[in-house]
Write an enzyme that holds these catalytic residues in place. Structure first.
Site, PDB file in Angstrom:
ATOM      1  N   ASP A 149      37.990  43.937  24.846  1.00  0.00           N
ATOM      2  CA  ASP A 149      38.531  44.423  26.124  1.00  0.00           C
ATOM      3  C   ASP A 149      37.819  45.698  26.580  1.00  0.00           C
ATOM      4  OD1 ASP A 149      40.364  42.469  26.785  1.00  0.00           O
ATOM      5  OD2 ASP A 149      42.022  43.419  25.706  1.00  0.00           O
ATOM      6  N   LYS A 165      48.558  40.334  20.607  1.00  0.00           N
ATOM      7  CA  LYS A 165      47.383  41.189  20.390  1.00  0.00           C
ATOM      8  C   LYS A 165      47.562  42.234  19.288  1.00  0.00           C
ATOM      9  CE  LYS A 165      44.924  41.070  24.780  1.00  0.00           C
ATOM     10  NZ  LYS A 165      44.385  41.870  25.880  1.00  0.00           N
TER      11      LYS A 165
HETATM   12  N1  LIG Z   1      41.201  41.716  33.583  1.00  0.00           N
HETATM   13  C1  LIG Z   1      41.353  41.605  32.281  1.00  0.00           C
HETATM   14  O1  LIG Z   1      40.443  41.170  31.565  1.00  0.00           O
HETATM   15  C2  LIG Z   1      42.629  42.056  31.635  1.00  0.00           C
HETATM   16  C3  LIG Z   1      42.660  42.343  30.253  1.00  0.00           C
HETATM   17  C4  LIG Z   1      43.875  42.771  29.695  1.00  0.00           C
HETATM   18  C5  LIG Z   1      45.003  42.873  30.503  1.00  0.00           C
HETATM   19  N2  LIG Z   1      44.935  42.585  31.810  1.00  0.00           N
HETATM   20  C6  LIG Z   1      46.125  42.721  32.680  1.00  0.00           C
HETATM   21  O2  LIG Z   1      46.559  44.064  32.610  1.00  0.00           O
HETATM   22  C7  LIG Z   1      47.961  44.161  32.743  1.00  0.00           C
HETATM   23  C8  LIG Z   1      48.512  45.009  31.618  1.00  0.00           C
HETATM   24  O3  LIG Z   1      48.292  44.376  30.380  1.00  0.00           O
HETATM   25  P1  LIG Z   1      48.767  45.016  28.995  1.00  0.00           P
HETATM   26  O4  LIG Z   1      48.324  44.090  27.932  1.00  0.00           O
HETATM   27  O5  LIG Z   1      48.385  46.446  28.911  1.00  0.00           O
HETATM   28  O6  LIG Z   1      50.365  44.928  29.146  1.00  0.00           O
HETATM   29  P2  LIG Z   1      51.480  45.844  28.461  1.00  0.00           P
HETATM   30  O7  LIG Z   1      51.001  46.360  27.154  1.00  0.00           O
HETATM   31  O8  LIG Z   1      52.719  45.050  28.530  1.00  0.00           O
HETATM   32  O9  LIG Z   1      51.602  47.119  29.464  1.00  0.00           O
HETATM   33  C9  LIG Z   1      52.149  46.980  30.743  1.00  0.00           C
HETATM   34  C10 LIG Z   1      52.010  48.284  31.528  1.00  0.00           C
HETATM   35  O10 LIG Z   1      52.463  48.059  32.870  1.00  0.00           O
HETATM   36  C11 LIG Z   1      53.531  48.966  33.174  1.00  0.00           C
HETATM   37  N3  LIG Z   1      54.501  48.302  34.043  1.00  0.00           N
HETATM   38  C12 LIG Z   1      55.038  47.062  33.889  1.00  0.00           C
HETATM   39  N4  LIG Z   1      55.871  46.773  34.919  1.00  0.00           N
HETATM   40  C13 LIG Z   1      55.840  47.856  35.745  1.00  0.00           C
HETATM   41  C14 LIG Z   1      56.494  48.185  36.975  1.00  0.00           C
HETATM   42  N5  LIG Z   1      57.333  47.321  37.561  1.00  0.00           N
HETATM   43  N6  LIG Z   1      56.217  49.369  37.543  1.00  0.00           N
HETATM   44  C15 LIG Z   1      55.357  50.247  36.973  1.00  0.00           C
HETATM   45  N7  LIG Z   1      54.719  50.007  35.804  1.00  0.00           N
HETATM   46  C16 LIG Z   1      54.973  48.827  35.195  1.00  0.00           C
HETATM   47  C17 LIG Z   1      54.113  49.331  31.836  1.00  0.00           C
HETATM   48  O11 LIG Z   1      54.818  50.560  31.953  1.00  0.00           O
HETATM   49  P3  LIG Z   1      55.952  50.984  30.872  1.00  0.00           P
HETATM   50  O12 LIG Z   1      55.226  51.685  29.768  1.00  0.00           O
HETATM   51  O13 LIG Z   1      56.838  51.871  31.630  1.00  0.00           O
HETATM   52  O14 LIG Z   1      56.633  49.722  30.421  1.00  0.00           O
HETATM   53  C18 LIG Z   1      52.841  49.428  30.994  1.00  0.00           C
HETATM   54  O15 LIG Z   1      52.182  50.647  31.236  1.00  0.00           O
HETATM   55  C19 LIG Z   1      48.469  42.722  32.775  1.00  0.00           C
HETATM   56  O16 LIG Z   1      48.693  42.364  34.110  1.00  0.00           O
HETATM   57  C20 LIG Z   1      47.300  41.910  32.208  1.00  0.00           C
HETATM   58  O17 LIG Z   1      47.253  40.608  32.742  1.00  0.00           O
HETATM   59  C21 LIG Z   1      43.764  42.177  32.402  1.00  0.00           C
END
Ligand SMILES: NC(=O)c1ccc[n+]([C@@H]2O[C@H](COP(=O)([O-])OP(=O)(O)OC[C@H]3O[C@@H](n4cnc5c(N)ncnc54)[C@H](OP(=O)(O)O)[C@@H]3O)[C@@H](O)[C@H]2O)c1
Length: 273
Positions: A102, A66
């Site tokens: 998004d 992304k």
């Molecule tokens: N519904 C939808 O349309 C949609 C759209 C986009 C994303 N999503 C979902 O949203 C989630 C996040 O996506 P993203 O693109 O933002 O991912 P990302 O950029 O990798 O961010 C991940 C986030 O989760 C936190 N995290 C990961 N493992 C953790 C743990 N064990 N305990 C606490 N915090 C944790 C990370 O914290 P740190 O900063 O500490 O690493 C960070 O804030 C994913 O599950 C994705 O599938 C859904």
């Protein structure tokens, strides 16, 4: 000639996007196809060349491309430049234009359910790419303030800076310091990836009530522990699939320049669970 579309990312085989878009094509009798195309991290440039060669009309971009995708765009829509990440690309004669749907996808369920955002107090869990689009969305809808709670405080702080830049009052805390403060917020959003593997809710939701809006952007499984705890407190729940649907509808409209068949797309999406 028929049009072709794709979603690129890695892993990609469980993506629901081909189902959602194919259902829309069927509903509207469009001669189009949509496939999932795996491009591993580090191989984006080569993968994009392939897509150009087959004259792809548009594609969605997901983890891990992304942000990196930004540098391959010829034109950048404002939705994309503000957020700094791209999830939708249109291809007109080899010219790639990037969008980010998004934010609109996230806001869509609020509109659908007529839920107010203006002047609310928001607790946002997570500070990754999705959280950034969400902050932009809350800023656009003039939320009162957002508290960003994240595992890594540094990332929360930097998202909080972004929030202030786009005009939304903000502060950053560590996720474990939320403790029992969930009840002090009007809207609570989980934008961490916690829940994907059936983990327990990242925070306690004790004390929230039927006015609290609880939104989990994790969409698989549908009923995460976070969502279950919100339901136990009779709160208003928004599911991750609703955001997924919202962003797909918006992508569809960008590519096809017509209203998306919302219900057919929703049915296809829910059939995927
Ligand atoms: N519904 C939808 O349309 C949609 C759209 C986009 C994303 N999503 C979902 O949203 C989630 C996040 O996506 P993203 O693109 O933002 O991912 P990302 O950029 O990798 O961010 C991940 C986030 O989760 C936190 N995290 C990961 N493992 C953790 C743990 N064990 N305990 C606490 N915090 C944790 C990370 O914290 P740190 O900063 O500490 O690493 C960070 O804030 C994913 O599950 C994705 O599938 C859904």
């Amino acid at each position: 000639m028929g049009k072709s579309f794709a979603v690129i990312g890695d892993p990609i085989d469980h993506s629901l996007s081909p189902n959602i878009h194919s259902a829309a094509f069927r509903e509207l009798d469009l001669d189009s196809s949509y496939i999932a195309f795996r491009i591993p991290k580090g191989e984006l440039a080569g993968g994009l060349e392939g897509l150009k060669k087959i004259k792809i009309d548009g594609f969605n971009v997901t983890i891990p491309h992304k942000i990196e995708m930004m540098k391959y765009l010829d034109r950048i829509d404002e939705s994309c430049s503000v957020i700094g990440a791209v999830n939708t690309v249109s291809n007109k004669e080899g010219i790639f234009k990037g969008y980010n749907t998004d934010m609109d996808g996230f806001l869509e369920p609020f509109k659908e359910k007529k839920l107010n955002i203006a002047n609310t107090k928001v607790l946002l869990l997570g500070a990754g790419g999705a959280a950034r689009a969400i902050v932009a969305g809350f800023a656009k809808e003039k939320a009162g303030s957002v508290t960003i709670a994240n595992r890594t405080l540094e990332n929360a702080k930097s998202l909080s800076e972004f929030s202030k830049k786009v005009g939304l009052n903000s502060n950053a805390i560590k996720i474990e310091d939320v403790n029992d403060s969930a009840k002090d917020y009007d809207i609570i959003v989980n934008a961490t990836s916690v829940g994907l593997r059936n983990e327990p809710s990242p925070i306690s939701l004790d004390g929230i009530n039927e006015k609290t809006i609880v939104y989990d952007i994790v969409y698989m499984p549908m009923n995460t522990d976070f969502i279950k705890k919100a339901k136990d407190n009779d709160s208003i729940v928004i599911f991750g699939y609703e955001m997924l649907l919202g962003q797909a509808v918006r992508s569809f409209e960008i590519w096809h320049n017509m209203e998306a068949p919302y219900n057919a797309m929703k049915k296809a999406l829910l059939g995927g669970f």
